[in-house]
Design an enzyme around this catalytic site. Structure first.
Site, PDB file in Angstrom:
ATOM      1  N   ARG A  60       0.845  -1.189   0.000  1.00 36.55           N
ATOM      2  CA  ARG A  60       0.000   0.000   0.000  1.00 36.55           C
ATOM      3  C   ARG A  60       0.880   1.238   0.000  1.00 36.55           C
ATOM      4  O   ARG A  60       1.850   1.309   0.737  1.00 36.55           O
ATOM      5  CB  ARG A  60      -0.924   0.007   1.222  1.00 36.55           C
ATOM      6  N   SER A 117      -8.558   0.474   0.633  1.00 35.69           N
ATOM      7  CA  SER A 117      -9.565   0.444   1.689  1.00 35.69           C
ATOM      8  C   SER A 117     -10.018   1.849   2.083  1.00 35.69           C
ATOM      9  O   SER A 117     -10.557   2.583   1.266  1.00 35.69           O
ATOM     10  CB  SER A 117      -9.022  -0.332   2.889  1.00 35.69           C
ATOM     11  N   ASP A 172     -16.938   1.097   4.722  1.00 38.18           N
ATOM     12  CA  ASP A 172     -15.844   1.908   4.193  1.00 38.18           C
ATOM     13  C   ASP A 172     -15.757   1.707   2.671  1.00 38.18           C
ATOM     14  O   ASP A 172     -16.510   0.904   2.111  1.00 38.18           O
ATOM     15  CB  ASP A 172     -14.532   1.612   4.942  1.00 38.18           C
ATOM     16  N   ASP A 177     -14.102   0.106   0.441  1.00 38.32           N
ATOM     17  CA  ASP A 177     -14.028  -1.229  -0.179  1.00 38.32           C
ATOM     18  C   ASP A 177     -14.931  -2.230   0.541  1.00 38.32           C
ATOM     19  O   ASP A 177     -14.866  -3.435   0.282  1.00 38.32           O
ATOM     20  CB  ASP A 177     -12.590  -1.739  -0.253  1.00 38.32           C
ATOM     21  N   ASP A 191     -15.110  -3.572   3.484  1.00 39.54           N
ATOM     22  CA  ASP A 191     -14.662  -4.669   4.353  1.00 39.54           C
ATOM     23  C   ASP A 191     -14.757  -4.292   5.831  1.00 39.54           C
ATOM     24  O   ASP A 191     -14.509  -5.139   6.698  1.00 39.54           O
ATOM     25  CB  ASP A 191     -13.248  -5.152   3.987  1.00 39.54           C
ATOM     26  N   ARG A 192     -15.135  -3.043   6.120  1.00 41.28           N
ATOM     27  CA  ARG A 192     -15.259  -2.638   7.522  1.00 41.28           C
ATOM     28  C   ARG A 192     -16.603  -1.941   7.725  1.00 41.28           C
ATOM     29  O   ARG A 192     -17.221  -1.474   6.770  1.00 41.28           O
ATOM     30  CB  ARG A 192     -14.109  -1.702   7.915  1.00 41.28           C
ATOM     31  N   GLU A 247     -11.134  -7.197  14.696  1.00 44.54           N
ATOM     32  CA  GLU A 247     -10.067  -6.283  15.109  1.00 44.54           C
ATOM     33  C   GLU A 247     -10.727  -4.951  15.456  1.00 44.54           C
ATOM     34  O   GLU A 247     -11.764  -4.595  14.879  1.00 44.54           O
ATOM     35  CB  GLU A 247      -9.010  -6.112  14.021  1.00 44.54           C
ATOM     36  N   SER A 282     -10.331  -1.971  14.828  1.00 45.04           N
ATOM     37  CA  SER A 282     -10.517  -0.937  13.809  1.00 45.04           C
ATOM     38  C   SER A 282     -11.701  -1.292  12.897  1.00 45.04           C
ATOM     39  O   SER A 282     -11.583  -1.315  11.681  1.00 45.04           O
ATOM     40  CB  SER A 282      -9.236  -0.728  13.005  1.00 45.04           C
ATOM     41  N   LYS A 287     -12.122  -9.765   7.088  1.00 43.31           N
ATOM     42  CA  LYS A 287     -13.165  -8.881   7.591  1.00 43.31           C
ATOM     43  C   LYS A 287     -14.139  -8.554   6.468  1.00 43.31           C
ATOM     44  O   LYS A 287     -13.742  -8.495   5.299  1.00 43.31           O
ATOM     45  CB  LYS A 287     -12.576  -7.642   8.228  1.00 43.31           C
TER      46      LYS A 287
END
Length: 622
Positions: A73, A175, A332, A334, A336-337, A434, A436, A448
């Protein structure tokens, strides 16, 4: 960045006349200008060369991307340590070389490629274009590629790797990072992100084949090659069907009057969250119109990270008030959260932390398992997991209910790999997280997943509404049953790596060489664990049970008053993060006292260990 001198197709006289006086840098410039076929990034390097910006050239060309907690990243732009067409081609060539070595059936099983909606005009760089180049490298080598025809949530890639029995997959995404960034996330055949030693071996392979191969630049191969398949419909249908395995109260979902607002934060989430709600029997959530469609500039938020709380959820909360929706779910970019906000009786909004949501998810997934398991099911076969910087609330629930709880290093790649091991050994994993705001409900996806988490929280809120309870009220009940776990997580920005290193080295040599602090202000420290060096004072042999992670800084302090605090560097951003939690017994129910104690300890931690003024650290903006 390679072992060769000037490539043959570059005019040596021209380059000699623009020499930087540094042989290593000259070679890197030569390589870039001869290999890069993206006119915009090529011009960025030429401009720096012409303007004598040798230090910036060195920064861009004389180091290479490395795997962090979420793959490769970096910012988009020209240079071997940036995300761009050339570095993505190089990375994929290295992956091809490594997978060819690891799998004799690579060319039968194939490879999955997905992407989000990021892009940068000044570098002519977009996630879709980078994904096409990733596919091109592999298609040119006769590898079948499952290339999604449109943007997808990150969890779809690991899910597809398992469903299609591919050897690996890549998701092009950064992300929730700032708009300038992009990334390259690699999943292994088990559906989990790669961990060591794969990451180190892939880096070695990348360094062995840095010059683009014939065909690697042919991004049109995804449109013309018979080896390219579009897995979108199959994967989307299978995913939504699998989602129903964790739907326990469909009849309530169909009947509920509760309304939900969803924001996809200018990313990929809208269509997929709508489908997930439909799979659970819900009416579709109300989308935030200004944030529904992809926008690589994330133009309505100061940063595209829903974890930042109420300040970035402004549009969702105002829409929810207008529509009389009591719960807001935010995925978010992408998807995944997941962030969640709930309107309280006084009209104010409570934005839950990742740790608070985990307490709710942990209670819910275990309660649903207990209600639906077979008579001979053994609770000792059941597991939940969390990263070591996350709340210990699952440990408290596990102790009381009889299931197993395990910790991993930070980063969902460690959770995914461990969950796969447990499943392969006949164990049942209900939930992992996690702090976050990363949650894994069930085991269809070993990463996630904000899409599944959004619809599970909606079902939970619906069930509780039927009992005249809110999510916030249930959270208090959970804490009163299992013990209050009050946590605070924040960060400082630091753009100077030597400063970060100095801060952590001081903690390792506090009052004397090789001696950790025994106090932080007035607070007595019982134990110290240093994941970077592998030291743990609480173990008889003084060695950490968790694996050593030399590439990042991370030290955990356990205090006499029951607080656990961790300082660590971010794997994806220029941050020093701190995590602190008071873990109380059920009988210690005075939340105010616990919160005050935690706040004082955090202040001592910042003042004594981080010293922001002295070290020039930038406080997180409110």
């Amino acid at each position: 960045m390679g072992e060769r001198g000037a490539p043959a197709d570059v005019n040596s006289n021209v380059l000699a006349s623009r020499s930087t006086g540094d042989a290593q840098l000259d070679r890197a410039v030569w390589q870039w200008l001869s290999w890069d076929q993206n006119q915009k990034t090529k011009e960025q390097i030429e401009s720096l060369l012409q303007n004598g910006k040798h230090n910036e050239l060195r920064d861009r060309l004389c180091c290479r991307l490395t795997f962090g907690t979420a793959g490769l990243r970096s910012a988009m732009g020209a240079g071997f340590c940036y995300i761009n067409d050339l570095t993505v081609i190089q990375s994929t060539q290295g992956i091809y070389k490594y997978l060819e070595r690891c799998f004799s059936d690579f060319k039968q099983r194939g490879f999955v490629v997905g992407y989000d909606t990021r892009g940068q005009v000044t570098s002519n760089c977009s996630s879709k274009k980078l994904a096409k180049l990733t596919a091109a490298v592999l298609l040119a080598k006769d590898v079948p590629v499952y290339f999604f025809s449109t943007y997808v949530p990150t969890p779809f890639v690991p899910y597809a790797v398992q469903q299609l029995k591919a050897v690996a997959g890549v998701m092009i995404t950064a992300s929730h990072n700032r708009k300038e960034d992009n990334g390259y996330k690699v999943y292994w055949e088990n559906g989990a992100q790669i961990t060591s030693p794969h990451d180190k071996e892939i880096i070695k392979c990348i360094e062995e084949c840095v010059e683009p191969w014939n065909g690697s630049w042919n991004e049109n191969l995804v449109d013309t090659s018979p080896l390219r398949q579009d897995p979108l419909k199959k994967i989307c249908d299978c995913y939504m069907e699998d989602l129903k395995k964790i739907c326990y109260h469909r009849e309530l979902n169909v009947q509920t009057n509760l309304k939900f607002v969803h924001t996809s934060f200018h990313g990929v989430g809208h269509d997929y969250v709508q489908l997930a709600f439909k799979a659970f029997g819900f009416q579709p959530p109300i989308p935030v119109p200004e944030q529904r469609d992809p926008d690589p500039d994330f133009s309505t938020v100061k940063c595209p990270n829903p974890e930042e709380g109420e300040s970035v959820l402004e549009l969702s909360l105002r829409l929810a008030e207008k529509e009389n929706a009591k719960v807001v779910v935010a995925t978010d970019p992408d998807a995944d959260r997941l962030a969640v906000a709930e309107q309280q009786e006084n009209g104010c909004w409570k934005v839950f932390t990742g740790n608070e949501l985990a307490a709710l998810f942990g209670w819910w997934m275990f309660s649903c398992w207990k209600e639906n398991c077979s008579e001979d099911a053994d609770v000792k076969n059941v597991y939940m997991l969390a990263t070591t910087v996350s709340s210990k609330i699952l440990r408290a629930i596990a102790l009381k209910e009889g299931f197993h709880f395990e910790e991993t290093l930070p980063g969902f790649k460690w959770i995914g790999s461990r969950v796969k091991d447990l499943l392969d050994n006949g164990k049942e994993v209900l939930f992992a997280f996690e702090e976050s705001i990363g949650f894994m409900c069930g085991t269809s996806v070993l990463d996630k997943d904000g899409v599944s988490a959004a619809v599970v929280i909606a079902e939970m809120a619906t069930y509780l509404d039927g009992k005249n309870l809110t999510l916030a009220q249930k959270l208090i009940e959970i804490y009163e049953t299992y013990g209050y776990h009050i946590s605070k997580t924040s960060y400082f920005l630091c753009y100077d790596p030597p400063t970060i290193k100095r801060i952590f080295e001081k903690l390792r040599n506090f009052d004397a060489p090789q001696s950790y602090p025994s106090f932080c202000g007035i607070y007595n420290i019982l134990h110290v664990r240093d994941i970077t060096t592998g030291y743990d004072s609480s173990q008889p042999n003084k060695k950490s049970v968790l694996p050593v992670s030399k590439s990042s800084q991370m030290i955990t302090f356990t205090f006499q008053n029951g607080c656990v605090a961790t300082l660590r560097t971010s794997g994806t951003e220029p941050k020093i993060k701190y995590y602190a939690e008071m873990c109380a017994l059920p009988e210690q129910s005075d939340r105010t006292v616990l919160e005050e104690e935690l706040q004082k300890l955090i202040e001592a931690l910042i003042e004594n260990f981080l010293e922001p003024d002295k070290n020039g650290l930038i406080w997180r903006s409110a």
